[in-house]
Design a protein around this motif. Structure first.
Motif, mmCIF file in Angstrom:
data_model
loop_
_atom_site.group_PDB
_atom_site.id
_atom_site.type_symbol
_atom_site.label_atom_id
_atom_site.label_comp_id
_atom_site.label_asym_id
_atom_site.label_seq_id
_atom_site.Cartn_x
_atom_site.Cartn_y
_atom_site.Cartn_z
ATOM 1 N N SER A 188 -13.311 -11.886 8.145
ATOM 2 C CA SER A 188 -12.228 -12.711 7.607
ATOM 3 C C SER A 188 -12.725 -13.890 6.782
ATOM 4 O O SER A 188 -11.941 -14.734 6.384
ATOM 5 C CB SER A 188 -11.352 -13.221 8.760
ATOM 6 N N ASN A 189 -14.027 -13.944 6.518
ATOM 7 C CA ASN A 189 -14.601 -15.049 5.757
ATOM 8 C C ASN A 189 -14.658 -14.676 4.275
ATOM 9 O O ASN A 189 -15.482 -13.853 3.877
ATOM 10 C CB ASN A 189 -16.004 -15.363 6.284
ATOM 11 N N PRO A 190 -13.819 -15.297 3.415
ATOM 12 C CA PRO A 190 -13.805 -14.948 2.003
ATOM 13 C C PRO A 190 -15.132 -15.184 1.292
ATOM 14 O O PRO A 190 -15.410 -14.592 0.257
ATOM 15 C CB PRO A 190 -12.722 -15.841 1.403
ATOM 16 N N GLY A 191 -15.977 -16.051 1.835
ATOM 17 C CA GLY A 191 -17.262 -16.330 1.224
ATOM 18 C C GLY A 191 -18.328 -15.301 1.553
ATOM 19 O O GLY A 191 -19.408 -15.308 0.979
ATOM 20 N N ASN A 192 -18.042 -14.411 2.488
ATOM 21 C CA ASN A 192 -19.019 -13.419 2.924
ATOM 22 C C ASN A 192 -18.733 -12.092 2.217
ATOM 23 O O ASN A 192 -18.050 -11.228 2.746
ATOM 24 C CB ASN A 192 -18.965 -13.249 4.444
ATOM 25 N N THR A 193 -19.235 -11.953 0.991
ATOM 26 C CA THR A 193 -19.030 -10.715 0.244
ATOM 27 C C THR A 193 -20.362 -10.026 0.001
ATOM 28 O O THR A 193 -21.409 -10.685 -0.053
ATOM 29 C CB THR A 193 -18.336 -10.968 -1.116
ATOM 30 N N GLN A 194 -20.298 -8.716 -0.120
ATOM 31 C CA GLN A 194 -21.477 -7.910 -0.398
ATOM 32 C C GLN A 194 -21.090 -6.830 -1.393
ATOM 33 O O GLN A 194 -19.955 -6.353 -1.383
ATOM 34 C CB GLN A 194 -21.992 -7.223 0.865
ATOM 35 N N THR A 195 -22.034 -6.429 -2.224
ATOM 36 C CA THR A 195 -21.837 -5.276 -3.093
ATOM 37 C C THR A 195 -22.680 -4.150 -2.523
ATOM 38 O O THR A 195 -23.888 -4.302 -2.333
ATOM 39 C CB THR A 195 -22.246 -5.607 -4.541
ATOM 40 N N VAL A 196 -22.008 -3.044 -2.201
ATOM 41 C CA VAL A 196 -22.665 -1.924 -1.518
ATOM 42 C C VAL A 196 -22.277 -0.608 -2.177
ATOM 43 O O VAL A 196 -21.273 -0.523 -2.884
ATOM 44 C CB VAL A 196 -22.272 -1.886 -0.024
ATOM 45 N N ARG A 197 -23.058 0.431 -1.921
ATOM 46 C CA ARG A 197 -22.683 1.773 -2.370
ATOM 47 C C ARG A 197 -21.449 2.220 -1.579
ATOM 48 O O ARG A 197 -21.374 1.991 -0.369
ATOM 49 C CB ARG A 197 -23.827 2.759 -2.121
ATOM 50 N N VAL A 198 -20.510 2.862 -2.248
ATOM 51 C CA VAL A 198 -19.285 3.274 -1.558
ATOM 52 C C VAL A 198 -19.569 4.305 -0.461
ATOM 53 O O VAL A 198 -18.812 4.388 0.496
ATOM 54 C CB VAL A 198 -18.196 3.814 -2.517
ATOM 55 N N ASP A 199 -20.669 5.049 -0.562
ATOM 56 C CA ASP A 199 -20.956 6.026 0.478
ATOM 57 C C ASP A 199 -21.368 5.381 1.803
ATOM 58 O O ASP A 199 -21.461 6.056 2.821
ATOM 59 C CB ASP A 199 -21.981 7.064 0.021
ATOM 60 N N ARG A 200 -21.545 4.069 1.814
ATOM 61 C CA ARG A 200 -21.827 3.341 3.063
ATOM 62 C C ARG A 200 -20.537 2.922 3.768
ATOM 63 O O ARG A 200 -20.580 2.507 4.934
ATOM 64 C CB ARG A 200 -22.659 2.085 2.787
ATOM 65 N N LEU A 201 -19.391 3.047 3.088
ATOM 66 C CA LEU A 201 -18.105 2.657 3.672
ATOM 67 C C LEU A 201 -17.501 3.829 4.431
ATOM 68 O O LEU A 201 -17.628 4.977 4.026
ATOM 69 C CB LEU A 201 -17.147 2.198 2.566
ATOM 70 N N GLU A 202 -16.830 3.498 5.532
ATOM 71 C CA GLU A 202 -16.153 4.517 6.328
ATOM 72 C C GLU A 202 -14.719 4.108 6.571
ATOM 73 O O GLU A 202 -14.412 2.933 6.742
ATOM 74 C CB GLU A 202 -16.864 4.695 7.677
#
Length: 58
Positions: free
Chosen positions: A43-57
Motif C-alpha cells: 500500500s506504499n505508493p513510493g514502493n514501485t518496481q519494474t518487473v517482467r510480467v512473467d513474474r506476476l501471478e
C-alpha cells in the motif's frame, strides 16, 4: 502471467488480485513492447518496481 493479461488487468475497472513473489501488487503501467510492468508493492505508493510480467501471478 503474459503481457496481454497484465494489460487486461490494468485496463479493467474491477479489482483483480495480483502478486509478485507472494506479495500483493497494483499494476501501474504495462510496457507491452518489452514485456515489463511497473507495479506498486503493498500500500506504499513510493514502493514501485519494474518487473517482467512473467513474474506476476493472478
Amino acid at each position: 502471467m503474459d503481457v496481454k493479461r497484465a494489460k487486461a488487468i490494468y485496463d479493467s475497472k474491477d479489482t483483480i488480485a495480483v502478486t509478485l513473489e507472494g506479495d500483493p501488487v497494483w499494476i501501474e503501467h504495462v510496457d507491452e513492447a518489452n514485456g515489463m510492468a511497473t507495479v506498486q508493492v503493498g500500500s506504499n505508493p513510493g514502493n514501485t518496481q519494474t518487473v517482467r510480467v512473467d513474474r506476476l501471478e493472478e
